[in-house]
Scaffold this motif. Structure first.
Motif, PDB file in Angstrom:
ATOM      1  N   UNK A  54      13.687   9.922 -27.178  1.00 51.51           N
ATOM      2  CA  UNK A  54      13.783  10.763 -25.986  1.00 51.51           C
ATOM      3  C   UNK A  54      15.095  10.514 -25.244  1.00 51.51           C
ATOM      4  N   UNK A  55      15.509   9.271 -25.155  1.00 45.33           N
ATOM      5  CA  UNK A  55      16.735   8.921 -24.430  1.00 45.33           C
ATOM      6  C   UNK A  55      17.984   9.336 -25.204  1.00 45.33           C
ATOM      7  N   UNK A  56      17.882   9.393 -26.536  1.00 42.67           N
ATOM      8  CA  UNK A  56      19.036   9.779 -27.355  1.00 42.67           C
ATOM      9  C   UNK A  56      19.501  11.188 -27.004  1.00 42.67           C
ATOM     10  N   UNK A  57      18.558  12.052 -26.629  1.00 46.99           N
ATOM     11  CA  UNK A  57      18.904  13.421 -26.229  1.00 46.99           C
ATOM     12  C   UNK A  57      19.854  13.396 -25.033  1.00 46.99           C
ATOM     13  N   UNK A  58      19.667  12.426 -24.142  1.00 48.42           N
ATOM     14  CA  UNK A  58      20.501  12.300 -22.942  1.00 48.42           C
ATOM     15  C   UNK A  58      21.692  11.369 -23.151  1.00 48.42           C
ATOM     16  N   UNK A  59      21.872  10.893 -24.379  1.00 48.06           N
ATOM     17  CA  UNK A  59      22.995  10.014 -24.680  1.00 48.06           C
ATOM     18  C   UNK A  59      22.822   8.599 -24.155  1.00 48.06           C
ATOM     19  N   UNK A  60      21.594   8.184 -23.923  1.00 45.70           N
ATOM     20  CA  UNK A  60      21.327   6.841 -23.414  1.00 45.70           C
ATOM     21  C   UNK A  60      20.836   5.983 -24.576  1.00 45.70           C
ATOM     22  N   UNK A  61      21.618   4.960 -24.947  1.00 36.17           N
ATOM     23  CA  UNK A  61      21.183   4.094 -26.053  1.00 36.17           C
ATOM     24  C   UNK A  61      20.076   3.138 -25.599  1.00 36.17           C
ATOM     25  N   UNK A  62      19.169   2.826 -26.507  1.00 35.98           N
ATOM     26  CA  UNK A  62      18.086   1.882 -26.225  1.00 35.98           C
ATOM     27  C   UNK A  62      18.178   0.754 -27.239  1.00 35.98           C
ATOM     28  N   UNK A  63      18.321  -0.454 -26.733  1.00 37.47           N
ATOM     29  CA  UNK A  63      18.354  -1.640 -27.602  1.00 37.47           C
ATOM     30  C   UNK A  63      17.035  -2.381 -27.453  1.00 37.47           C
ATOM     31  N   UNK A  64      16.476  -2.798 -28.591  1.00 35.65           N
ATOM     32  CA  UNK A  64      15.171  -3.440 -28.582  1.00 35.65           C
ATOM     33  C   UNK A  64      15.254  -4.766 -29.328  1.00 35.65           C
ATOM     34  N   UNK A  65      14.667  -5.787 -28.717  1.00 38.51           N
ATOM     35  CA  UNK A  65      14.565  -7.093 -29.368  1.00 38.51           C
ATOM     36  C   UNK A  65      13.144  -7.593 -29.153  1.00 38.51           C
ATOM     37  N   UNK A  66      12.333  -7.542 -30.217  1.00 43.41           N
ATOM     38  CA  UNK A  66      10.925  -7.916 -30.118  1.00 43.41           C
ATOM     39  C   UNK A  66      10.640  -9.017 -31.133  1.00 43.41           C
ATOM     40  N   UNK A  67      10.214 -10.181 -30.672  1.00 45.52           N
ATOM     41  CA  UNK A  67       9.896 -11.252 -31.625  1.00 45.52           C
ATOM     42  C   UNK A  67       8.667 -10.882 -32.475  1.00 45.52           C
ATOM     43  N   UNK A  68       8.682 -11.272 -33.733  1.00 40.41           N
ATOM     44  CA  UNK A  68       7.588 -10.954 -34.658  1.00 40.41           C
ATOM     45  C   UNK A  68       6.340 -11.793 -34.399  1.00 40.41           C
ATOM     46  N   UNK A  69       6.504 -13.000 -33.889  1.00 39.91           N
ATOM     47  CA  UNK A  69       5.398 -13.956 -33.818  1.00 39.91           C
ATOM     48  C   UNK A  69       4.517 -13.801 -32.578  1.00 39.91           C
TER      49      UNK A  69
END
Length: 170
Positions: A125-140
């Motif tokens: 959804x944010x890509x449409x507005x040119x806003x990058x989203x960075x995600x860092x989620x631990x697996x454990x």
């Protein structure tokens, strides 16, 4: 005895006045909050509706002839209508919560996978507005018991607010 009765009446009048003032203030505050809520909801609805109207109008009028652009516009219309559906669902959920009728469907969730899905939908959804989203989620992360849809709405609201109210870079 007359003085005691007069004193009791005076105390009752003072207490009644105090209680009335408190109730009226509380009702005025509730009315203000409802008005703010209606104003905010109306504004939130207006944005996706405007986008859908503009994009569909351009497609309908034949102003967009490039198939790649048409596909992108169709995709934006779908995203905006999904956003509108979420807004409607949020209002209905709020109403059900206020009336004490909201039922939650708890299930065991893997937080990492669940958060990745929420973040992926939000990033699209944010890509449409040119806003990058960075995600860092631990697996454990340990499994949780939650209503995935209700918790997803809460996380989405937090992400939306972060984009709306972040100073500088979103």
């Amino acid at each position: 005895l007359s003085l005691a009765v007069l004193g009791l009446v005076a105390v009752l009048i003072v207490f009644g006045s105090y209680a009335t003032i408190r109730i009226v203030r509380r009702e005025l505050e509730i009315a203000r909050l409802r008005a703010d809520f209606v104003s905010t909801v109306s504004h939130e609805f207006r944005s996706p509706l405007t986008g859908i109207r503009q994009l569909s109008g351009m497609l309908l009028d034949g102003r967009v002839t490039d198939p790649a652009k048409q596909r992108g516009y169709y995709q934006m219309i779908v995203q905006e209508s999904d956003r509108l559906a979420r807004l409607v669902e949020n209002v209905l959920d709020f109403s059900r919560m206020e009336e004490g009728r909201q039922e939650y469907r708890f299930e065991t969730l893997s937080p990492a996978a669940w958060l990745r899905k929420v973040a992926s939908d939000f990033a699209a959804e944010m890509a449409v507005n040119g806003i990058p989203v960075e995600v860092s989620i631990p697996e454990e992360l340990p499994p949780i018991s939650a209503d995935g849809q209700a918790l997803g709405s809460a996380v989405r609201n937090l992400l939306d607010n972060a984009v709306k109210y972040s100073p500088g870079e979103k």
